[in-house]
Design a protein around this motif. Structure first.
Motif, PDB file in Angstrom:
ATOM      1  N   GLY A 164      27.685   8.520  28.693  1.00 21.20           N
ATOM      2  CA  GLY A 164      28.342   8.858  27.425  1.00 21.20           C
ATOM      3  C   GLY A 164      28.868   7.617  26.738  1.00 21.20           C
ATOM      4  O   GLY A 164      29.816   7.669  25.969  1.00 21.20           O
ATOM      5  N   ILE A 165      28.247   6.469  27.034  1.00 22.25           N
ATOM      6  CA  ILE A 165      28.674   5.205  26.432  1.00 22.25           C
ATOM      7  C   ILE A 165      27.567   4.711  25.511  1.00 22.25           C
ATOM      8  O   ILE A 165      26.554   4.194  25.975  1.00 22.25           O
ATOM      9  N   PRO A 166      27.735   4.837  24.203  1.00 22.00           N
ATOM     10  CA  PRO A 166      26.702   4.276  23.321  1.00 22.00           C
ATOM     11  C   PRO A 166      26.919   2.773  23.194  1.00 22.00           C
ATOM     12  O   PRO A 166      28.009   2.323  22.867  1.00 22.00           O
ATOM     13  N   GLY A 167      25.871   2.026  23.484  1.00 18.52           N
ATOM     14  CA  GLY A 167      26.017   0.569  23.498  1.00 18.52           C
ATOM     15  C   GLY A 167      25.870  -0.074  22.141  1.00 18.52           C
ATOM     16  O   GLY A 167      26.223  -1.228  21.956  1.00 18.52           O
ATOM     17  N   GLU A 168      25.339   0.625  21.164  1.00 15.52           N
ATOM     18  CA  GLU A 168      25.176   0.041  19.825  1.00 15.52           C
ATOM     19  C   GLU A 168      25.083   1.147  18.778  1.00 15.52           C
ATOM     20  O   GLU A 168      25.152   2.327  19.110  1.00 15.52           O
ATOM     21  N   SER A 169      24.901   0.728  17.518  1.00 11.64           N
ATOM     22  CA  SER A 169      25.032   1.662  16.396  1.00 11.64           C
ATOM     23  C   SER A 169      24.110   2.881  16.497  1.00 11.64           C
ATOM     24  O   SER A 169      24.552   4.017  16.352  1.00 11.64           O
ATOM     25  N   VAL A 170      22.805   2.647  16.736  1.00 15.81           N
ATOM     26  CA  VAL A 170      21.856   3.768  16.689  1.00 15.81           C
ATOM     27  C   VAL A 170      22.158   4.788  17.782  1.00 15.81           C
ATOM     28  O   VAL A 170      22.121   6.001  17.547  1.00 15.81           O
ATOM     29  N   THR A 171      22.481   4.286  18.988  1.00 16.15           N
ATOM     30  CA  THR A 171      22.762   5.237  20.069  1.00 16.15           C
ATOM     31  C   THR A 171      24.088   5.966  19.812  1.00 16.15           C
ATOM     32  O   THR A 171      24.247   7.109  20.246  1.00 16.15           O
ATOM     33  N   ALA A 172      25.007   5.308  19.100  1.00 19.30           N
ATOM     34  CA  ALA A 172      26.251   6.002  18.726  1.00 19.30           C
ATOM     35  C   ALA A 172      25.926   7.180  17.810  1.00 19.30           C
ATOM     36  O   ALA A 172      26.475   8.272  17.950  1.00 19.30           O
ATOM     37  N   VAL A 173      24.990   6.957  16.892  1.00 17.58           N
ATOM     38  CA  VAL A 173      24.593   8.029  15.976  1.00 17.58           C
ATOM     39  C   VAL A 173      23.857   9.130  16.749  1.00 17.58           C
ATOM     40  O   VAL A 173      24.098  10.327  16.538  1.00 17.58           O
ATOM     41  N   LEU A 174      22.966   8.726  17.665  1.00 23.15           N
ATOM     42  CA  LEU A 174      22.250   9.718  18.482  1.00 23.15           C
ATOM     43  C   LEU A 174      23.228  10.541  19.316  1.00 23.15           C
ATOM     44  O   LEU A 174      23.047  11.745  19.508  1.00 23.15           O
ATOM     45  N   MET A 175      24.287   9.876  19.788  1.00 24.79           N
ATOM     46  CA  MET A 175      25.299  10.581  20.570  1.00 24.79           C
ATOM     47  C   MET A 175      26.004  11.614  19.692  1.00 24.79           C
ATOM     48  O   MET A 175      26.327  12.713  20.153  1.00 24.79           O
ATOM     49  N   GLY A 176      26.204  11.240  18.425  1.00 26.46           N
ATOM     50  CA  GLY A 176      26.759  12.194  17.462  1.00 26.46           C
ATOM     51  C   GLY A 176      25.866  13.432  17.383  1.00 26.46           C
ATOM     52  O   GLY A 176      26.349  14.560  17.314  1.00 26.46           O
TER      53      GLY A 176
END
Lengths: 147, 505
Positions: free
Chosen positions: B324-336
């Motif tokens: 549950g740790i997004p390492g950068e912008s795109v994965t943060a959005v995917l986590m959203g």
């Protein structure tokens, strides 16, 4: 140090103080965590301020305006104004009329050829209609006038 | 083991459904279009189209977002090669050799190389996704509240890693995000916090609205501030895009090396495709037998850069899906995107019924690479013309899509206003070197950390020693120290690679 960074520090301090005041209005048991985060933000901002002062003494102060070299206020602020008006218009006249007005107004302002204005406005409206209204069944705001 | 193999097989069966295949094709094509438009990033594209996945099944929605992600990373190479303007920062290194090839009338060869290298880079990155993700998830299953607290702290130390220029400014951005994450109901005491009289803030700031504002609306404002420039006409090309057997043989080791580089960079929190492309490019030059071609149009250079940036995609999903740790912008959005579907990123994704969804997404991610190859090879000529679309049209079009996307979440006008506030905040962050990715990571991780900390303290009767009570806690503390030190390491890597800002690939 950039002069523009002073604005950043002032803004962060203002946010920090605002939240600090609101934190003290919470019941005691609910204060601890937000208070910790807020103090952390203020401490980091103070550390940055100290670094700015040290940097200013060592290397002098620059205006920071070099970051705004390409900035066109005569283009940016009217567009920002149009976006805000668009949101207001959407609330009053509804989504689709407001979108057409915004697209046409913005594209005319940016001097886009008329056939491209027509084409892109129709394309965006069609995309939203098919993707959101038809596919996702999202009822876009009808506006106060048409409710 | 057998169970995992069964889940893998099942995943492919589900992923091959007509709807999923359609979504893969559409997502990849949309991603390529976004990628090849200079000024639009992969994170921005995924954030903008996130609302389209609301009504889809979780796996289908994720496949769509994954397809946009992969398509955008590859799409950046089209404008990099044809008009010498990288569509995304991830293709910055591709422009060096790719445009030289275009000038020599070998644009087709350069695009074919980029497409094939991207395919293999992405496909090979799926291997690590399949094998490392379940292992890490098994470890994460042993986590309790103290470990979750440290996990979120580890995620937050990454904030320093994703900071582009000043670590302090990155940390300030993170702390600001954490403060904003406290808006809404207190999770333990049930008290309303900082809601400004708005009942729609009861559940806190909607992360999707914040994402659309910070990544997409702010991008429209950034485009609006500068002079609208006419783009160079994309070169029409007639040469063959497919590579010969000899060329494939020559490129195989380069692609292999770039895969390893890209994958490791992807797994490392804080790094991204923009660093990987330069590292891949530099490594291909170091090992090349035709060093003299570099700078004058080398297909090895194009392959090195493109295989590396696409190999990041699979790797970057590992920490997001398992911890549950997004390492950068795109994965943060995917986590959203995962959160919107009601799923909690972390080990739970690999157990019970959710595991079937996860493995369907994995299988979809493999198939997306084939779609990327097919659509890329067949559609390059058409996409090349799209790359000329003027910013003057993109500004209002992106704005309208941001408004629609944020409204569609809860059909609430307040969400549009929140998106707009975050849009302006994101624009200001870009202007003053604050970090939008750090704000997003903090918005996502803040509630996890708060719950972990307060539950741990409630369990121990207020004794903080509980936070150091297990070996896993200590392991995570060590990772936090690594997280703090990682920016130094990243800065060195970036300098060595002659790279660019890592935060907005």
């Amino acid at each position: 140090m950039k002069k523009t960074d002073i604005g950043v520090v002032v803004f962060i301090y203002a946010v920090g103080v605002l939240f600090l005041v609101m934190t003290f209005q919470l019941p005691a048991a609910a204060q601890t965590y937000p208070l910790f985060i807020d103090l952390l933000l203020l401490a980091l901002t103070t550390a940055y301020l100290v670094r700015m002062v040290i940097g200013a003494r060592r290397k002098g102060v620059t205006s920071g305006l070099e970051d705004f070299q390409d900035f066109l206020p005569g283009q940016f602020f009217p567009i920002l104004g149009m976006v805000i008006l668009y949101l207001a218009a959407m609330y009053v006249v509804g989504f689709y009329p407001a979108t057409v007005l915004f697209m046409v107004g913005c594209l005319l302002f940016l001097r886009v050829p008329k056939w491209q204005i027509l084409l892109s406005t129709a394309a965006v409206a069609a995309l939203v209609y098919f993707a959101f209204t038809m596919f996702l069944r999202v009822r876009m705001p009808a506006g106060l006038l048409f409710r | 083991m057998l169970e995992t193999l069964a889940l893998m097989g099942q995943g492919f069966v589900h992923a091959l459904s007509p709807l999923n295949l359609l979504v893969m094709a559409a997502g990849t094509a949309i991603g390529i279009v976004i990628g090849c438009l200079p000024g639009l990033s992969a994170a921005m594209g995924v954030a903008l189209l996130l609302p389209l996945t609301f009504s889809m099944e979780a796996s289908t929605g994720l496949i769509m977002l994954g397809a946009i992600y992969c398509g955008a990373i590859f799409g950046g190479s089209i404008s990099a090669i044809l008009i010498h303007t990288p569509g995304t920062p991830a293709s910055a290194a591709t422009a060096i050799e790719g445009y030289q090839l275009t000038l020599q009338g070998k644009a087709g060869k350069a695009l074919g190389t980029a497409c094939i290298a991207s395919f293999f880079g992405g496909l090979l990155s799926c291997i690590s996704l399949y094998f490392f993700a379940p292992l890490l998830a098994q470890l994460a299953m042993k986590f309790g509240s103290p470990e979750y607290f440290w996990l979120s702290i580890f995620g937050l130390t990454i904030i320093a890693g994703v900071s582009s220029k000043s670590m302090l400014k990155g940390l300030i951005s993170g702390a600001l995000g954490l403060l904003l994450s406290t808006i809404g109901m207190d999770p333990i005491e049930g008290v309303k916090r900082f809601m400004f009289g708005q009942s729609s803030l009861y559940d806190g700031i909607n992360v999707t609205c914040a994402l659309i504002g910070l990544f997409s609306m702010s991008q429209a404002l950034t485009l609006a501030e500068a002079r609208i420039r006419a783009r160079a006409r994309a070169t029409k090309f007639k040469d063959k895009m497919l590579l010969s057997r000899e060329e494939m043989k020559m490129l195989a080791p380069t692609i292999g090396r770039s895969w390893i580089i890209g994958n490791l960079i992807g797994i490392l929190p804080g790094a991204g495709a923009s660093i990987a492309c330069f590292l891949g490019y530099n490594t291909s030059r170091q090992f090349s037998r035709h060093k003299e071609l570099f700078g004058h149009g080398s297909i090895e250079g194009v392959a090195g850069s493109e295989a590396a940036n696409n190999a990041v995609t699979g790797g970057s999903l590992i920490p997001m899906l398992t911890l549950g740790i997004p390492g950068e912008s795109v994965t943060a959005v995917l986590m959203g995107g995962l959160i919107i579907q009601g799923l909690t990123p972390g080990p739970d994704l690999f157990t019970g019924e959710t595991a079937a969804m996860t493995y369907t997404f994995f299988a979809g991610f493999v198939l997306i690479q084939f779609f990327m190859l097919g659509i890329g090879l067949l559609g390059c000529r058409g996409f090349a013309q799209i790359s000329r679309l003027s910013d003057a049209i993109l500004i209002p079009a992106v704005t309208v899509l941001c408004v629609v996307g944020s409204y569609a979440i809860h059909k609430n006008f307040m969400d549009v206003i929140i998106m707009m506030i975050f849009g302006v905040l994101g624009w200001l962050c870009r202007k003053f070197d604050l970090n939008t990715a750090a704000i997003v990571l903090a918005l996502i991780l803040g509630p996890i950390g708060e719950k972990g900390l307060r539950r741990s303290l409630a369990l121990s009767g207020g004794d903080p020693a509980i936070l150091f009570s297990t070996p896993l806690c200590w392991l995570l503390v060590a990772l936090c120290v690594f997280g703090v030190l990682s920016p130094v390491l990243m800065a060195r890597m970036e300098r060595k690679a002659g790279g660019v800002d890592p935060d907005d690939a």
